[in-house]
Design a protein around this motif. Structure first.
Motif, short mmCIF file in Angstrom:
data_model
loop_
_atom_site.label_atom_id
_atom_site.label_comp_id
_atom_site.label_asym_id
_atom_site.label_seq_id
_atom_site.Cartn_x
_atom_site.Cartn_y
_atom_site.Cartn_z
N SER A 1 48.15 25.68 43.95
CA SER A 1 49.54 26.12 44.04
C SER A 1 50.93 26.29 44.40
CB SER A 1 49.01 27.60 44.86
OG SER A 1 47.75 28.19 44.29
N GLY B 1 48.02 33.65 45.26
CA GLY B 1 49.06 32.37 44.85
C GLY B 1 49.83 32.95 43.96
N PHE C 1 53.56 33.84 48.65
CA PHE C 1 52.36 34.08 48.71
C PHE C 1 51.42 35.40 49.53
CE2 PHE C 1 52.19 30.03 47.40
CZ PHE C 1 50.78 29.45 47.68
#
Length: 118
Positions: free
Chosen positions: A68, A86, A92
Motif C-alpha cells: 500500500s 490504504g 490512510f
C-alpha cells in the motif's frame, strides 16, 4: 510502528482485504524496491483479491503494508474497533467505532510521530 501497536493490541491479529491493484508488472515492482521473493509474495497475495484475510504474523502484515505505501496494491486493514484504508500519498483514512478507539489510535500515532486528520 503504528501498525505494530495496533497488531499487538488486537492479540497479534488483524484483518486485511486487498481493494485495488495499482500496478503489479515486474518492472514497476522492481522499480518500487521489491525483490523477486517479494514478487512471489505479491502473486500469492493477489490470489486472495477481495477476500478478507486474517493476518497473524507481523512480518506478513509488514509486507502487505509496503504494498500500500509503495502504491502497488491498496488494502484495507480491520480490527474489531477500527478500519484503516490504504490510499494514495501515504494517506490512510481511519474510521473508528468508538471515541475510545479514536483516542487510542491518536495516542499510538502521536507516540510514533504520525499525524492523523480526523
Amino acid at each position: 510502528m503504528f501498525f505494530q501497536k495496533i497488531f499487538q493490541l488486537n492479540k497479534s491479529s488483524i484483518y486485511v482485504k486487498s481493494i485495488r491493484i495499482i500496478n503489479t508488472s515486474d518492472s514497476y515492482i522492481i522499480q518500487k524496491g521489491f525483490t523477486k521473493d517479494d514478487i512471489e509474495f505479491i502473486e500469492k497475495f493477489l490470489c486472495y483479491e477481495n477476500r478478507l484475510l486474517q493476518v497473524t504474523h507481523f512480518e506478513e502484515l509488514v509486507r502487505i503494508i509496503k504494498l500500500s505505501t509503495r502504491e502497488v496494491v491498496f488494502s484495507n486493514f480491520y480490527t474489531e474497533d477500527a478500519a484503516i484504508e490504504g490510499n494514495f500519498d501515504l494517506s490512510f483514512p481511519m474510521y473508528c467505532r468508538s471515541e475510545q478507539s479514536k483516542k487510542l489510535l491518536n495516542e499510538y500515532a502521536s507516540e510514533v510521530n504520525l499525524y492523523i486528520r480526523w
